[in-house]
Design an enzyme around this catalytic site. Sequence first.
Site, PDB file in Angstrom:
ATOM      1  CB  CYS A 172      -0.928  -0.025   1.205  1.00  0.00           C
ATOM      2  SG  CYS A 172      -0.145  -0.623   2.727  1.00  0.00           S
ATOM      3  CG  HIS A 214      -0.914   3.751   4.064  1.00  0.00           C
ATOM      4  ND1 HIS A 214      -0.323   3.591   5.279  1.00  0.00           N
ATOM      5  CD2 HIS A 214      -1.380   2.538   3.726  1.00  0.00           C
ATOM      6  CE1 HIS A 214      -0.428   2.348   5.647  1.00  0.00           C
ATOM      7  NE2 HIS A 214      -1.079   1.676   4.737  1.00  0.00           N
ATOM      8  CG  ASP A 253      -3.378   0.154  -2.271  1.00  0.00           C
ATOM      9  OD1 ASP A 253      -4.020  -0.912  -2.385  1.00  0.00           O
ATOM     10  OD2 ASP A 253      -3.182   0.707  -1.176  1.00  0.00           O
ATOM     11  CG  ASN A 254      -1.887  -3.839  -1.966  1.00  0.00           C
ATOM     12  OD1 ASN A 254      -1.583  -3.014  -1.104  1.00  0.00           O
ATOM     13  ND2 ASN A 254      -2.930  -4.642  -1.832  1.00  0.00           N
TER      14      ASN A 254
END
Length: 478
Positions: A39, A102, A249-250
């Site tokens: 992330c 994040h 994001d992943n």
Amino acid sequence: MGWGDLGAFGEPSKETPNLDQMASEGMLFLDFYTANPLCSPSRAALLTGRLPVRNGFYTTNAHARNAYTPQDIVGGIPDSELLLPELLKKAGYVNKIIGKWHLGHRPQFHPLKHGFDEWFGSPNCHFGPFDNRALPNIPVYRDWEMIGRYYEDFKIDLKTGESNLTQIYLQEALDFISKQQASRQPFFLYWAIDATHAPVYASERFLGTSQRGLYGDAVREIDDSIGKILNHLQKLGISENTFVFFTSDNGAALISAPKQGFLCGKQTTFEGGMREPAIAWWPGHIPAGGVSHQLGNVMDLFSTGLSLAGLQPPSDRQIDGIDLLPAILQGKLIDRPIFYYRGNEMMAVRVGLYKAHYWTWSNSWEEYSKGIDFCPGQNVSGVTTHTQEEHTTLPLLFHLGRDPGEKYPLSFASDEYQGAMERISLIVQQHRATMVPGEPQLNVCDRAVMNWSPPGCEKLGKCLTPPKSDPKKCFWPH
Ligand SMILES: *[C@@H]1O[C@H](CO)[C@@H](O)[C@H](O)[C@H]1NC(C)=O
Ligand SMILES: *[C@@H]1O[C@H](CO)[C@@H](O)[C@H](O)[C@H]1NC(C)=O
């Protein structure tokens, strides 16, 4: 989320009617990647247009380790990095982030110091509940100040999986869009929801409605919310003026998500870790029902966003993203490689349909024996290795067109291998020769920097006393 969660990508339960409709009205990207299997680094890459190894979102504490921003991380997004919202401001955009930031939680890393005008959400993952002694509960911010903490003021029921957070994030998005439309000001909304991240949650209306378990319920609620956002844009009459892009994001975290089809999942540089669902939507501009084989990356959203706003990318630094508009609007195919990094190491590269692994690793035997498995039910001998295996002199080569599951490496002696590697080696040599790594931000951890007393805590009576500072090297096990 993973590539295999969407009906439009072939998920057999067909539980994402809104995203599937978005795809049928817009363009589906089949070969779209995140910049990292985790992330924080991929989000930093999305917002800076630069690989994590350049923008500092990596660690040098050990070789090829995934690092992110837990509560005790000291680093964050450096001031020297230019973020998409920072640049969009110059063209009069109002920028809002809803959901997970994040990129660091200490005061200098606050999103409103990096180009965003508004924020509703949290700096970290919604892990918890914590005891507020060894670990504080994670704060939820509105703009500059915290307005509560997860589990205390923003409930997540770990037993039932119930939480209203996606609904709250949806309402925030609809309100922001209405406000921007009313004031006739252009906007950038970064809607970074996290219901599919462990602990997975959904609101009552969605709980138990999926054939795919709680994770599927969370996907359904996200899908439903995206439908509502797109409808809202249409109702306000601004859909032909608003470019919308959906991606993740992943890859799916296979501890909570159903199997996705590709090899392995989040944390790995196999396709399951980094190949993402992606849809571009812009009625009246993007031809409906388009399918693109353009190799894309979340970093391209930086360059594409600037291009849409009539801005140039900064020229004083290496930008890894490319402007996707020629691919989206004119169906062009732009030749560019995809680099798969894990921490400080380039593990693999994709050029055209070929993917070469220079290093392979799933996770260590030690982690694996504790039950941590990033490739559940999958064991490709010599590929999903539990020791870090170097292949830099003779990379493992796969043809992703014939073998999307990365199961059958090409024979080293074949003409096909020789021909493909000739081309790939040049690209890798050039990438390595020109690589200037950024100062690693994810090396140092300190319990004193946790979210003990975020701004605004006094007003809520939620300030906690931090322990003495004790900076240490962060431990990144995989
Ligand atoms: C979600 O919202 C509903 C309606 O306001 C409320 O009854 C319910 O308790 C909330 N659930 C949680 C977990 O906060
Ligand atoms: C995967 O297969 C290889 C070769 O058969 C074996 O050596 C290895 O132990 C297997 N790995 C796991 C995690 O079972």
